[in-house]
Design a protein around this motif. Structure first.
Motif, PDB file in Angstrom:
ATOM      1  N   GLU A 137       0.811  -1.222   0.000  1.00  0.00           N
ATOM      2  CA  GLU A 137       0.000   0.000   0.000  1.00  0.00           C
ATOM      3  C   GLU A 137       0.842   1.269   0.000  1.00  0.00           C
ATOM      4  O   GLU A 137       0.493   2.259  -0.625  1.00  0.00           O
ATOM      5  N   ASN A 152      11.131   6.551   8.852  1.00  0.00           N
ATOM      6  CA  ASN A 152      10.449   5.651   9.793  1.00  0.00           C
ATOM      7  C   ASN A 152       9.635   4.598   9.044  1.00  0.00           C
ATOM      8  O   ASN A 152       8.869   3.861   9.662  1.00  0.00           O
ATOM      9  N   LEU A 155       4.369   6.229   5.199  1.00  0.00           N
ATOM     10  CA  LEU A 155       4.053   7.139   4.101  1.00  0.00           C
ATOM     11  C   LEU A 155       3.602   8.446   4.749  1.00  0.00           C
ATOM     12  O   LEU A 155       2.700   8.439   5.583  1.00  0.00           O
ATOM     13  N   LEU A 166      -4.186   3.775   4.812  1.00  0.00           N
ATOM     14  CA  LEU A 166      -4.204   3.724   3.348  1.00  0.00           C
ATOM     15  C   LEU A 166      -5.231   2.713   2.869  1.00  0.00           C
ATOM     16  O   LEU A 166      -5.478   1.699   3.526  1.00  0.00           O
TER      17      LEU A 166
HETATM   18  C1  B12 Z   1       3.271  -5.808   7.891  1.00  0.00           C
HETATM   19  C2  B12 Z   1       2.826  -4.442   8.316  1.00  0.00           C
HETATM   20  C3  B12 Z   1       3.372  -3.920   9.486  1.00  0.00           C
HETATM   21  C4  B12 Z   1       4.565  -4.551  10.169  1.00  0.00           C
HETATM   22  C5  B12 Z   1       5.868  -4.218   9.371  1.00  0.00           C
HETATM   23  C6  B12 Z   1       5.984  -2.726   9.061  1.00  0.00           C
HETATM   24  C7  B12 Z   1       6.948  -2.389   7.923  1.00  0.00           C
HETATM   25  N1  B12 Z   1       7.561  -1.230   8.035  1.00  0.00           N
HETATM   26  O1  B12 Z   1       7.088  -3.149   6.983  1.00  0.00           O
HETATM   27  C8  B12 Z   1       4.462  -3.936  11.593  1.00  0.00           C
HETATM   28  C9  B12 Z   1       3.649  -4.872  12.482  1.00  0.00           C
HETATM   29  C10 B12 Z   1       5.792  -3.666  12.281  1.00  0.00           C
HETATM   30  C11 B12 Z   1       3.654  -2.687  11.305  1.00  0.00           C
HETATM   31  C12 B12 Z   1       3.678  -1.573  12.125  1.00  0.00           C
HETATM   32  C13 B12 Z   1       2.907  -0.437  11.902  1.00  0.00           C
HETATM   33  N2  B12 Z   1       1.980  -0.274  10.947  1.00  0.00           N
HETATM   34 CO1  B12 Z   1       1.668  -1.556   9.511  1.00  0.00          CO
HETATM   35  N3  B12 Z   1       1.363  -2.603   7.975  1.00  0.00           N
HETATM   36  C14 B12 Z   1       1.871  -3.714   7.568  1.00  0.00           C
HETATM   37  C15 B12 Z   1       1.261  -4.120   6.218  1.00  0.00           C
HETATM   38  C16 B12 Z   1       0.150  -5.152   6.479  1.00  0.00           C
HETATM   39  C17 B12 Z   1       2.259  -4.663   5.173  1.00  0.00           C
HETATM   40  C18 B12 Z   1       3.515  -3.779   5.036  1.00  0.00           C
HETATM   41  C19 B12 Z   1       4.585  -4.461   4.218  1.00  0.00           C
HETATM   42  O2  B12 Z   1       4.297  -5.048   3.188  1.00  0.00           O
HETATM   43  N4  B12 Z   1       5.818  -4.407   4.709  1.00  0.00           N
HETATM   44  C20 B12 Z   1       6.941  -4.943   4.021  1.00  0.00           C
HETATM   45  C21 B12 Z   1       7.834  -3.766   3.636  1.00  0.00           C
HETATM   46  C22 B12 Z   1       9.113  -4.256   2.973  1.00  0.00           C
HETATM   47  O3  B12 Z   1       7.023  -3.077   2.720  1.00  0.00           O
HETATM   48  P1  B12 Z   1       6.611  -1.522   2.875  1.00  0.00           P
HETATM   49  O4  B12 Z   1       6.830  -1.072   4.258  1.00  0.00           O
HETATM   50  O5  B12 Z   1       5.250  -1.334   2.308  1.00  0.00           O
HETATM   51  O6  B12 Z   1       7.690  -0.863   1.932  1.00  0.00           O
HETATM   52  C23 B12 Z   1       7.688  -1.012   0.534  1.00  0.00           C
HETATM   53  C24 B12 Z   1       7.375   0.259  -0.207  1.00  0.00           C
HETATM   54  O7  B12 Z   1       6.973   1.317   0.605  1.00  0.00           O
HETATM   55  C25 B12 Z   1       8.667   0.541  -0.987  1.00  0.00           C
HETATM   56  N5  B12 Z   1       9.150   1.922  -1.037  1.00  0.00           N
HETATM   57  C26 B12 Z   1       8.401   2.951  -1.438  1.00  0.00           C
HETATM   58  N6  B12 Z   1       9.126   4.040  -1.506  1.00  0.00           N
HETATM   59  C27 B12 Z   1      10.377   3.746  -1.142  1.00  0.00           C
HETATM   60  C28 B12 Z   1      11.505   4.536  -1.072  1.00  0.00           C
HETATM   61  C29 B12 Z   1      12.721   3.961  -0.694  1.00  0.00           C
HETATM   62  C30 B12 Z   1      13.928   4.795  -0.646  1.00  0.00           C
HETATM   63  C31 B12 Z   1      12.752   2.581  -0.359  1.00  0.00           C
HETATM   64  C32 B12 Z   1      14.012   1.948   0.103  1.00  0.00           C
HETATM   65  C33 B12 Z   1      11.585   1.795  -0.439  1.00  0.00           C
HETATM   66  C34 B12 Z   1      10.395   2.392  -0.840  1.00  0.00           C
HETATM   67  O8  B12 Z   1       9.637  -0.389  -0.571  1.00  0.00           O
HETATM   68  C35 B12 Z   1       9.099  -1.387   0.201  1.00  0.00           C
HETATM   69  C36 B12 Z   1       9.191  -2.743  -0.467  1.00  0.00           C
HETATM   70  O9  B12 Z   1       8.434  -2.809  -1.602  1.00  0.00           O
HETATM   71  C37 B12 Z   1       0.675  -2.737   5.727  1.00  0.00           C
HETATM   72  C38 B12 Z   1      -0.562  -2.843   4.847  1.00  0.00           C
HETATM   73  C39 B12 Z   1      -0.174  -3.226   3.419  1.00  0.00           C
HETATM   74  N7  B12 Z   1      -0.841  -4.185   2.865  1.00  0.00           N
HETATM   75  O10 B12 Z   1       0.726  -2.601   2.854  1.00  0.00           O
HETATM   76  C40 B12 Z   1       0.393  -2.006   7.066  1.00  0.00           C
HETATM   77  C41 B12 Z   1       0.636  -0.501   7.128  1.00  0.00           C
HETATM   78  C42 B12 Z   1       1.942  -0.231   6.448  1.00  0.00           C
HETATM   79  N8  B12 Z   1       0.769  -0.239   8.553  1.00  0.00           N
HETATM   80  C43 B12 Z   1       0.269   0.895   8.943  1.00  0.00           C
HETATM   81  C44 B12 Z   1       0.346   1.408  10.266  1.00  0.00           C
HETATM   82  C45 B12 Z   1      -0.590   2.555  10.614  1.00  0.00           C
HETATM   83  C46 B12 Z   1       1.264   0.873  11.182  1.00  0.00           C
HETATM   84  C47 B12 Z   1       1.659   1.450  12.553  1.00  0.00           C
HETATM   85  C48 B12 Z   1       1.719   2.961  12.613  1.00  0.00           C
HETATM   86  C49 B12 Z   1       0.692   0.922  13.637  1.00  0.00           C
HETATM   87  C50 B12 Z   1       1.059   1.350  15.054  1.00  0.00           C
HETATM   88  N9  B12 Z   1       0.800   2.581  15.483  1.00  0.00           N
HETATM   89  O11 B12 Z   1       1.536   0.555  15.800  1.00  0.00           O
HETATM   90  C51 B12 Z   1       3.047   0.793  12.757  1.00  0.00           C
HETATM   91  C52 B12 Z   1       4.147   1.680  12.156  1.00  0.00           C
HETATM   92  C53 B12 Z   1       5.498   1.091  12.210  1.00  0.00           C
HETATM   93  C54 B12 Z   1       6.397   1.697  11.133  1.00  0.00           C
HETATM   94  N10 B12 Z   1       7.259   2.606  11.531  1.00  0.00           N
HETATM   95  O12 B12 Z   1       6.266   1.285   9.967  1.00  0.00           O
HETATM   96  C55 B12 Z   1      -0.338   1.657   7.773  1.00  0.00           C
HETATM   97  C56 B12 Z   1       0.638   2.769   7.344  1.00  0.00           C
HETATM   98  C57 B12 Z   1      -0.024   4.068   6.925  1.00  0.00           C
HETATM   99  C58 B12 Z   1       1.040   5.082   6.545  1.00  0.00           C
HETATM  100  N11 B12 Z   1       0.677   6.346   6.674  1.00  0.00           N
HETATM  101  O13 B12 Z   1       2.140   4.747   6.170  1.00  0.00           O
HETATM  102  C59 B12 Z   1      -0.501   0.483   6.691  1.00  0.00           C
HETATM  103  C60 B12 Z   1      -0.363   0.933   5.256  1.00  0.00           C
HETATM  104  C61 B12 Z   1      -1.909  -0.121   6.942  1.00  0.00           C
HETATM  105  C62 B12 Z   1      -3.012   0.757   6.353  1.00  0.00           C
HETATM  106  N12 B12 Z   1      -3.781   0.232   5.423  1.00  0.00           N
HETATM  107  O14 B12 Z   1      -3.172   1.903   6.687  1.00  0.00           O
HETATM  108  N13 B12 Z   1       2.969  -2.787  10.141  1.00  0.00           N
END
Ligand code: B12
Ligand code: SF4
Ligand code: SF4
Length: 393
Positions: A137, A152, A155, A166
């Motif tokens: 997302e 952090n 997004l 999101l």
């Molecule tokens: C698993 C998960 C978690 C896990 C892992 C978090 C993580 N950072 O990966 C845990 C349980 C720790 C967690 C915690 C939280 N989560 Co959460 N989580 C998810 C979930 C279900 C999947 C995320 C995922 O795929 N992670 C794997 C990593 C590798 O993927 P990613 O973080 O999305 O990053 C990718 C892209 O963003 C991309 N990317 C994009 N731009 C860039 C730029 C650069 C330079 C790089 C390197 C990469 C990059 O690279 C990554 C790989 O493809 C999503 C919902 C979803 N389906 O996406 C919600 C989601 C991310 N969570 C959310 C929330 C609210 C939280 C918390 C705030 C809850 C809380 N208060 O406790 C915390 C925040 C912690 C933090 N600092 O991230 C929201 C975030 C909203 C936002 N504004 O970002 C989401 C989107 C849920 C939602 N529908 O609203 N979460």
């Protein structure tokens, strides 16, 4: 009116604070995702490692998808009440989890927006997502111009900060894509510096195994002992890396603090049996931790208070039906120490049947024995004061 503007206006009327469009092309983040998963940084969130390639395209969801519509739905954190959690035995819940579970409210609005699209594009199929699907997302949020991927890993946007959920509509309709937004973290490192468990690494990498949100919500087993003090007051989720972010304005003082919603009284939670837990939390996000996970967290935070007033509640939890809860209650008693805690541990030791709990009791008894004769109140909890000096507790 252009269809993009019409959809945006309808999304705003439904309560979404941002709405952007991205072309539904494959995401080129395979290397990042593979590296993250193969380093094991996802811990035991096995759903993330299952078919990761499915997360890199929406074609598996809707083969003729043309556009991903990203939506932001805000939640407003109230100012944390000015109370001393150690003295009052209260533990903190992340702002997003206050009140009713957000999925249903967003789902309803997504359905309404889906109907708007169906009127505009009667032949175009759509799929809706919020949180649970195999959709990256935040990646789509970045591509749709909603904000940037902060250090952090949230997004965040210059106007909205990061206090929003999101959601997406994947559609066969072709809508003009928005430009991705710029990156505005600059040289700031507040979130990295403030994270109580050092879960954030340079390069926008999270070690989820260390993140308090993971440990208190997703992780099912024992919390590694060396990370327990880092939980500080957090019993469910964590907001530290958002609270310190300069793009998140502090909550207006006019918004009422919410002591019971954000900081429940912990000894009451240790008394909840299965049906009382259901009655209190079934319709909230806290249900995800399940009773045993939440009570495990509560025990750890009571240990982190270092307050002997927590001993009677922890002694009660030593008799819990769940070994996980008993083991963490034992740890907490060891962390608090004092004669009453030592006596409770010794009494349980004599009749504890579970080997893992006996291990916790042995470690707790030696921690508490090391304390004998000294003050029983220890400062075990990590600070939760934001780096800019604003006190949140
Ligand atoms: C698993 C998960 C978690 C896990 C892992 C978090 C993580 N950072 O990966 C845990 C349980 C720790 C967690 C915690 C939280 N989560 Co959460 N989580 C998810 C979930 C279900 C999947 C995320 C995922 O795929 N992670 C794997 C990593 C590798 O993927 P990613 O973080 O999305 O990053 C990718 C892209 O963003 C991309 N990317 C994009 N731009 C860039 C730029 C650069 C330079 C790089 C390197 C990469 C990059 O690279 C990554 C790989 O493809 C999503 C919902 C979803 N389906 O996406 C919600 C989601 C991310 N969570 C959310 C929330 C609210 C939280 C918390 C705030 C809850 C809380 N208060 O406790 C915390 C925040 C912690 C933090 N600092 O991230 C929201 C975030 C909203 C936002 N504004 O970002 C989401 C989107 C849920 C939602 N529908 O609203 N979460
Ligand atoms: S949610 Fe808490 S533990 Fe997780 S990265 Fe942010 S500050 Fe660290
Ligand atoms: S605290 Fe600073 S580094 Fe972290 S996300 Fe916010 S602006 Fe970026």
């Amino acid at each position: 009116m252009r269809p993009e503007d019409y959809v945006r206006a309808e999304a705003a009327a439904l309560g979404f604070t941002a709405c952007g469009f991205a072309a539904a092309v494959p995401i080129g983040r395979g290397a990042f995702l593979d590296g993250w998963l193969s380093a094991g940084l996802h811990g035991d969130m096995h759903f993330l490692a299952r078919h990761p390639e499915r997360r890199l395209t929406v074609a598996g969801i809707l083969p003729r998808a043309r556009t991903v519509i990203s939506l932001a739905y805000p939640y407003a954190p109230p100012p944390p009440p000015p109370l001393d959690w150690r003295r009052t035995l209260r533990g903190r819940i992340a702002a997003y989890a206050r009140g009713a579970d957000y999925h249903a409210a967003i789902e309803e609005r997504l359905q309404a927006l889906e109907r708007v699209l169906a009127r505009l594009f009667p032949d175009a199929a759509t799929r809706r997502y919020v949180d649970t699907g195999a959709v990256l997302e935040r990646e789509w949020g970045v591509r749709s111009g909603l904000g940037w991927f902060g250090k952090n890993t949230m997004l965040l946007g210059t106007r909205a900060g990061s206090w929003f959920f999101l959601a997406e509509l994947v559609t066969e309709a072709a809508l003009a894509p928005d430009a991705a937004s710029g990156e505005h973290c600059g040289r700031c490192t507040r979130c990295l510096d403030a994270c109580p468990t050092s879960a954030l690494r340079d390069g926008r990498i999270m070690d989820a195994r260390r993140c308090i949100a993971y440990l208190t919500i997703e992780h099912r087993g024992a919390i590694p002992p060396h990370l327990r003090p880092g939980l500080g007051p957090w019993i469910f989720g964590c907001d530290v890396c958002q609270e310190v972010c300069p793009w998140n304005a502090p909550p207006p003082a006019t918004r009422a603090p919410d002591a019971d919603g954000l900081f429940p009284f912990l000894p009451d939670l240790l008394q909840l049996d299965r049906s009382a837990f259901q009655r209190r939390f079934a319709d909230t996000s806290l249900a995800r931790a399940r009773r045993r996970g939440l009570l495990r967290n509560v025990a750890v935070v009571l240990g982190n208070t270092g307050n002997p007033a927590a001993v009677p509640a922890l002694r009660f939890a030593l008799g819990d039906r769940e070994a996980l809860v008993r083991g963490h209650a034992a740890w907490a008693l060891g962390a608090i120490g004092g004669a009453e805690a030592r006596e409770a541990l010794a009494a349980r030791d004599a009749r504890e049947p579970d080997p893992s709990v006996r291990g916790e009791i042995a470690a707790a008894r030696s921690a508490a024995a090391g304390e004998a004769g000294t003050s029983s109140v220890r400062a075990t909890a990590a600070p939760t004061t934001p780096a800019d000096g604003r006190r949140t507790l």
